[in-house]
Write an enzyme that holds these catalytic residues in place. Structure first.
Site, PDB file in Angstrom:
ATOM      1  N   GLN A  74     -37.153 -38.635   4.951  1.00 38.78           N
ATOM      2  CA  GLN A  74     -36.070 -39.612   5.020  1.00 38.78           C
ATOM      3  C   GLN A  74     -34.809 -39.055   4.355  1.00 38.78           C
ATOM      4  O   GLN A  74     -34.843 -38.040   3.648  1.00 38.78           O
ATOM      5  CB  GLN A  74     -36.513 -40.910   4.330  1.00 38.78           C
ATOM      6  CG  GLN A  74     -37.074 -40.688   2.943  1.00 38.78           C
ATOM      7  CD  GLN A  74     -38.047 -41.779   2.471  1.00 38.78           C
ATOM      8  OE1 GLN A  74     -38.309 -42.743   3.165  1.00 38.78           O
ATOM      9  NE2 GLN A  74     -38.588 -41.616   1.280  1.00 38.78           N
TER      10      GLN A  74
ATOM     11  N   ASP B   7     -39.386 -44.309  -7.319  1.00 40.45           N
ATOM     12  CA  ASP B   7     -38.343 -44.394  -8.357  1.00 40.45           C
ATOM     13  C   ASP B   7     -38.937 -44.587  -9.747  1.00 40.45           C
ATOM     14  O   ASP B   7     -38.232 -44.507 -10.740  1.00 40.45           O
ATOM     15  CB  ASP B   7     -37.349 -45.515  -8.030  1.00 40.45           C
ATOM     16  CG  ASP B   7     -38.023 -46.881  -7.933  1.00 40.45           C
ATOM     17  OD1 ASP B   7     -38.653 -47.322  -8.920  1.00 40.45           O
ATOM     18  OD2 ASP B   7     -37.926 -47.522  -6.871  1.00 40.45           O
TER      19      ASP B   7
ATOM     20  N   ASP C  52     -46.407 -41.402  -4.054  1.00 43.71           N
ATOM     21  CA  ASP C  52     -45.289 -41.553  -3.128  1.00 43.71           C
ATOM     22  C   ASP C  52     -45.260 -40.313  -2.260  1.00 43.71           C
ATOM     23  O   ASP C  52     -45.503 -39.195  -2.730  1.00 43.71           O
ATOM     24  CB  ASP C  52     -43.971 -41.717  -3.896  1.00 43.71           C
ATOM     25  CG  ASP C  52     -42.862 -42.245  -3.004  1.00 43.71           C
ATOM     26  OD1 ASP C  52     -42.339 -43.341  -3.278  1.00 43.71           O
ATOM     27  OD2 ASP C  52     -42.503 -41.563  -2.009  1.00 43.71           O
TER      28      ASP C  52
ATOM     29  N   ASP D 193     -49.722 -38.556   0.769  1.00 43.09           N
ATOM     30  CA  ASP D 193     -49.793 -39.648   1.745  1.00 43.09           C
ATOM     31  C   ASP D 193     -50.654 -40.776   1.168  1.00 43.09           C
ATOM     32  O   ASP D 193     -51.855 -40.592   0.943  1.00 43.09           O
ATOM     33  CB  ASP D 193     -50.407 -39.081   3.033  1.00 43.09           C
ATOM     34  CG  ASP D 193     -50.588 -40.156   4.098  1.00 43.09           C
ATOM     35  OD1 ASP D 193     -50.217 -41.325   3.851  1.00 43.09           O
ATOM     36  OD2 ASP D 193     -51.103 -39.822   5.175  1.00 43.09           O
ATOM     37  N   GLY D 194     -50.041 -41.920   0.935  1.00 40.17           N
ATOM     38  CA  GLY D 194     -50.747 -43.048   0.333  1.00 40.17           C
ATOM     39  C   GLY D 194     -51.912 -43.543   1.179  1.00 40.17           C
ATOM     40  O   GLY D 194     -52.926 -44.012   0.649  1.00 40.17           O
TER      41      GLY D 194
ATOM     42  N   ASP E 276     -45.607 -50.615  -3.133  1.00 43.54           N
ATOM     43  CA  ASP E 276     -44.183 -50.697  -3.452  1.00 43.54           C
ATOM     44  C   ASP E 276     -43.471 -49.776  -2.475  1.00 43.54           C
ATOM     45  O   ASP E 276     -43.046 -48.674  -2.819  1.00 43.54           O
ATOM     46  CB  ASP E 276     -43.987 -50.250  -4.902  1.00 43.54           C
ATOM     47  CG  ASP E 276     -42.521 -50.208  -5.311  1.00 43.54           C
ATOM     48  OD1 ASP E 276     -41.658 -50.607  -4.508  1.00 43.54           O
ATOM     49  OD2 ASP E 276     -42.247 -49.741  -6.427  1.00 43.54           O
ATOM     50  N   SER E 277     -43.361 -50.248  -1.238  1.00 41.43           N
ATOM     51  CA  SER E 277     -42.911 -49.378  -0.157  1.00 41.43           C
ATOM     52  C   SER E 277     -41.559 -49.806   0.379  1.00 41.43           C
ATOM     53  O   SER E 277     -41.072 -50.898   0.096  1.00 41.43           O
ATOM     54  CB  SER E 277     -43.920 -49.436   0.988  1.00 41.43           C
ATOM     55  OG  SER E 277     -43.848 -50.710   1.614  1.00 41.43           O
TER      56      SER E 277
ATOM     57  N   ASP F 198     -39.291 -50.681   3.895  1.00 40.58           N
ATOM     58  CA  ASP F 198     -39.599 -51.609   4.988  1.00 40.58           C
ATOM     59  C   ASP F 198     -40.557 -50.960   5.991  1.00 40.58           C
ATOM     60  O   ASP F 198     -40.667 -49.735   6.050  1.00 40.58           O
ATOM     61  CB  ASP F 198     -38.301 -52.017   5.703  1.00 40.58           C
ATOM     62  CG  ASP F 198     -37.370 -52.793   4.787  1.00 40.58           C
ATOM     63  OD1 ASP F 198     -37.847 -53.318   3.764  1.00 40.58           O
ATOM     64  OD2 ASP F 198     -36.171 -52.867   5.088  1.00 40.58           O
TER      65      ASP F 198
ATOM     66  N   PRO G 249     -41.548 -43.905   7.457  1.00 39.59           N
ATOM     67  CA  PRO G 249     -42.754 -43.423   6.782  1.00 39.59           C
ATOM     68  C   PRO G 249     -43.664 -44.534   6.261  1.00 39.59           C
ATOM     69  O   PRO G 249     -44.845 -44.291   6.019  1.00 39.59           O
ATOM     70  CB  PRO G 249     -42.212 -42.554   5.631  1.00 39.59           C
ATOM     71  CG  PRO G 249     -40.760 -42.842   5.537  1.00 39.59           C
ATOM     72  CD  PRO G 249     -40.314 -43.377   6.848  1.00 39.59           C
TER      73      PRO G 249
END
EC number: 2.5.1.16
Lengths: 287, 287
Positions: free
Chosen positions: A37, A92, A112, A143-144, A162-163, A165, A169
């Protein structure tokens, strides 16, 4: 960036909602295209630093406390004894910081997919990263979805999704397969927390999330609401789903005697967030 | 109107906050310059009709319920037996409609300085005006400050100041002289309700309001918060001030057994709105 008469502004246009939100900026700090991204950082005039991912506002210095506190503390005070926590997304590190304020927590793993987010946060939101060196914390870039598939069954107390939208990804974090692997990985009484968008703007998506977690076998749900000024409509939600049994209140006394600092969360706010507005009740009852 | 890449948008730039909010519009419906202010009406793509006064978003079809319910019902369920109500401002008639849902109300007088606002509302928000013909309602177009000075002392139970921001025609509604005349006009136990802006963005103004009502002799205060998506930050507040004595809860049972329809308000929402976020508590305690 948009030129709104005077000064420079960052504008997020939410085409799906017919609304847009802008913050006035002093300067663009940095932009990085990661493999996943585009991550942009701005210095705003009134909201501190601002992180934007693929054109969507994600975090500002001034108002991130609403989201980070509410995606964490209600679940951590609802679980009887939360020891092992996983955060999917959350690059973050603000959610990690809130989770680690709870003394019962023994391990907090953050997965993340994009390390650029964490690199930017370390640089521009150092306060959110102040617990990254806590010995209970483990920060992974992976990769979660795969992480949850490989995780040991019955090993976790709380999973916080906690992603971003559900486009790009994060799309795979909003479906039954992923929720089923979360269910499998939680201990009985464990809680899945999913950020569930704006109840005013995105009710169909919120209902999809609620139906999906129920369908895979979570036995009780709580959708809580809280302000999040830089997100569309300014009203946001998180949905808590319990593995086995029902939610029966929360650790009221611990929440009332907070041993750590918060900007928004307190016991009254927790109770208030559990109060479902009538328009939401009606939408939930329709399905 | 701003051109944000595609389509036409109405944008409110909040210079004092460094933020802006935009709604995508289908068309401009009407614009009138009254002796007091410029009133514009738009048809939006996703928020229904939109009223804009002097460049500030005031009312949309989709989200006005938050504000109108929360400026009314908490006060009306807090007062033991609210009979005589005055609304200063409120020309869109949405607050009047909510007030008249309470069977105890015997008179509800609405005093807005600008009849253009009500004319526009009758045309574009007919649902907000559906109680205008209620025999208990009296709609006047006059100066609210003068009205309160001339009103009979000890004659009112609740005064709702449903005004625009404290610039332009509403400036005089945010000062000690006006609050003193409100105090004089209320019966003991009476309640003044003032819309008190965004606690996140406008804390100095909120503190000024709280200090001013205390200074003139109101004996107890409650600042409640609620979402209001089209206003700056999306988080808004109202301050309730009591004449003589302290607030002691509200008519919980009546609120729990609502005899009328609401979209947002319910007894849990009322309780939640009374829970003050920590950042607000700290600001209130500093003064």
């Amino acid at each position: 960036m948009t030129n709104l008469e005077q000064g420079m502004w960052f504008t997020e246009i939410s085409e799906r909602d017919g609304s847009a939100f802008s913050l006035r900026i002093n300067k663009k700090l940095e932009v990085k295209q990661s493999p996943f991204q585009k991550v942009e950082m701005f210095e705003t005039t009134d909201f501190g630093n601002l992180m934007v991912i693929d054109g969507c506002t994600m975090v500002s210095t001034r108002d991130n406390f609403f989201y980070h506190e509410m995606i964490s503390h209600p679940a951590l005070f609802t679980h009887e004894n939360p020891k092992n926590i996983v955060i999917i997304g959350g690059g973050d590190c603000g959610t990690l910081r809130e989770v680690l304020k709870h003394p019962s927590v023994e391990t907090a793993q953050q997965i993340d997919i994009d390390q650029v987010v964490t690199q930017m946060s370390l640089k521009y939101f150092p306060e959110l990263c102040e617990s990254n060196e806590d010995p209970r914390a483990e920060i992974m870039f992976d990769d979660g979805i795969k992480f949850m598939l490989d995780a040991e069954p019955n090993s976790l107390d709380i999973i916080i999704v906690d992603s971003t939208d559900p486009i790009g990804p994060s799309e795979g974090l909003f479906n039954r397969d992923f929720y089923a692997s979360c269910l499998n990985t939680l201990r009985p009484g464990g809680i899945l927390v999913q950020q569930s968008e704006s109840p005013l703007m995105h009710m169909p998506l919120l209902l999809d999330i609620r139906n999906a977690v129920r369908d895979v076998g979570f036995t009780d749900l709580q959708t809580i609401t809280f302000p999040q000024p830089i997100y569309p409509s300014g009203l946001w939600s998180a949905t808590l789903a319990r593995k086995e049994g029902n939610f029966i209140g929360f650790r009221h006394e611990d929440a009332a005697n907070l041993k750590f600092n918060t900007e928004y969360y307190n016991v009254g706010i927790h109770l208030g967030a559990l109060s479902t507005p009538n328009f939401m009740k009606r939408a939930f009852n329709k399905r």
